[in-house]
Write an enzyme that holds these catalytic residues in place. Structure first.
Site, PDB file in Angstrom:
ATOM      1  N   HIS A 141      45.274  66.129  26.442  1.00  0.00           N
ATOM      2  CA  HIS A 141      45.666  66.879  25.239  1.00  0.00           C
ATOM      3  C   HIS A 141      45.942  65.949  24.047  1.00  0.00           C
ATOM      4  O   HIS A 141      46.497  64.866  24.226  1.00  0.00           O
ATOM      5  CB  HIS A 141      46.920  67.709  25.547  1.00  0.00           C
ATOM      6  CG  HIS A 141      47.282  68.674  24.473  1.00  0.00           C
ATOM      7  ND1 HIS A 141      48.239  68.399  23.518  1.00  0.00           N
ATOM      8  CD2 HIS A 141      46.802  69.915  24.186  1.00  0.00           C
ATOM      9  CE1 HIS A 141      48.343  69.441  22.705  1.00  0.00           C
ATOM     10  NE2 HIS A 141      47.489  70.369  23.083  1.00  0.00           N
TER      11      HIS A 141
ATOM     12  N   SER B  21      41.206  77.383  38.645  1.00  0.00           N
ATOM     13  CA  SER B  21      41.393  77.537  37.208  1.00  0.00           C
ATOM     14  C   SER B  21      41.152  78.980  36.778  1.00  0.00           C
ATOM     15  O   SER B  21      40.386  79.709  37.411  1.00  0.00           O
ATOM     16  CB  SER B  21      40.432  76.598  36.482  1.00  0.00           C
ATOM     17  OG  SER B  21      40.483  76.838  35.104  1.00  0.00           O
TER      18      SER B  21
END
Ligand code: PLP
Length: 366
Positions: free
Chosen positions: A113, A314
């Site tokens: 990130h 996911s």
């Protein structure tokens, strides 16, 4: 021009029912907390300390941290607090890492990130960006090479527990195996588990990323999977690391263990309500529902031949980038030729049908 607050309300009301690409659960109602908005609530300071400012919600904050610490299999030697979001949690983790190993090197991947990039610059931490695999996981071979090259230096590893774009989960067992192979004993592992930190504990067979796996700190978001009207998150760290920071700044007369001074006292109340109202069983059901809907979405996309894929464990479905009007309408994040739909609790079958109907219009046009 004067801005119209009522028009703003209507616009946000309308757009908040169309969030498909950002990991924020919109299913919540905290309107019964309005009564707290008449006070100056402030959680300044360490939540575990006695505090002279009485209008705080520290005891609720501590209970929230304890609930998560248990969920993340802490052995009891932890410390934490409710942050203003994922970034602050990451910053705290990296700050502790730097205090523990001032000459350490930070290993992060291409898919880490952007907040970590900013943080290592702010904290002036030497860092190496390790390659990512096609699916978004860290490239373990490249990581191995990098560690090998710097085996005389402590290793500070940022593990992505769900990358933002592809929902890829770095495998901690493989990361630890590399560290072991090169006999790196001076190590620190921080998990950026903004979204998946609240999902994976409820998934049988998911990769381990918690304190029982030997991590040093972890950041999880509050406004993402749980859903909050105000951004928030939490950070939990091995208590011994926090003790180091604590003593180094004790001269100001209080335990200034948090990054922010004044802190939000409303979000701990909301988080506290959310975790007690739902409980582990409630979150388990929500996570199951998200996986069921992820499968449904994949099926529907296959029916219209829209290119898509999803990582193991996911709920972030990566799709071929749709045209601009669809990206805007459903507030999808984009990166190059890809976009994604994140199946959060509010992304139900009817919303999926509506998104797929829009995609089908474009598919027919081609
Ligand atoms: C959302 C997110 C963050 C940042 O969280 P903020 O609350 O926006 O500061 C960090 N890491 C990951 C993987 C995220 O998904």
């Amino acid at each position: 021009m004067t801005l119209d607050i009522n028009a703003k309300f209507e616009q946000i009301k309308k757009d908040s029912s169309n969030i498909a690409g950002y990991p924020t659960n919109t299913n919540f109602d905290y309107t019964d907390f309005y009564k707290f908005f008449q006070f100056n609530i402030n959680n300044v300071g360490d939540p575990y300390d006695d505090n002279l400012y009485a209008c705080n919600t520290h005891e609720f904050e501590c209970e929230v941290i304890e609930w998560f610490a248990k969920l993340l299999k802490s052995n009891g030697h932890h410390w934490g607090y409710v942050t203003h979001g994922g970034t602050e949690g990451n910053m705290h983790g990296m700050y502790l890492a730097r205090e523990v190993w001032p000459n350490g090197i930070v290993y992060m991947s291409e898919e880490t990130h952007y907040s970590i990039n900013k943080i290592v610059h702010m904290l002036k931490m030497e860092h190496i960006i390790v390659k990512s695999l096609e699916n978004g996981e860290i490239d373990y071979e490249d990581f191995d090479d990098m560690i090998h090259m710097h085996r005389d230096r402590p290793a500070i590893v940022v593990a992505n527990i769900g990358t933002t774009m592809k929902g890829a989960i770095d495998n901690l067992q493989k990361i630890k195996a590399v560290l072991k192979k090169h006999a790196i004993r001076k190590k620190y592992i921080h998990c950026d588990a903004a979204l998946y930190g609240m999902i994976l504990p409820f998934v049988a067979g998911a990769p381990q990323f918690d304190f029982s796996a030997g991590i040093d700190s972890i950041a999880v978001s509050g406004h993402k999977f749980i859903g909050l009207p105000i951004p928030a998150g939490l950070v939990i760290a091995n208590k011994s690391h926090v003790e180091r920071v604590k003593t180094s700044i004790e001269y100001i007369g209080a335990h200034d263990t948090t990054i922010s001074g004044s802190r939000n006292g409303i979000t701990p109340l909301m988080l506290h309500r959310a975790i007690h109202e739902k409980g582990r069983d409630g979150f388990q059901a929500l996570v199951d529902q998200c996986y069921t809907n992820t499968k449904y979405l994949m099926l529907k996309l296959a029916e219209i031949d829209w290119r898509s894929w999803v990582n193991n464990h996911s709920t972030t479905v990566v799709i071929e980038r749709p045209p601009e009007w669809i990206v805007r309408k459903w507030q999808m994040a984009v990166a190059e030729n890809w976009s994604h739909i994140i199946v959060m609790p509010h992304v139900d079958k009817s919303m999926i049908d509506a998104i797929v109907a829009d995609l089908k219009i474009e598919r027919n046009r081609w």
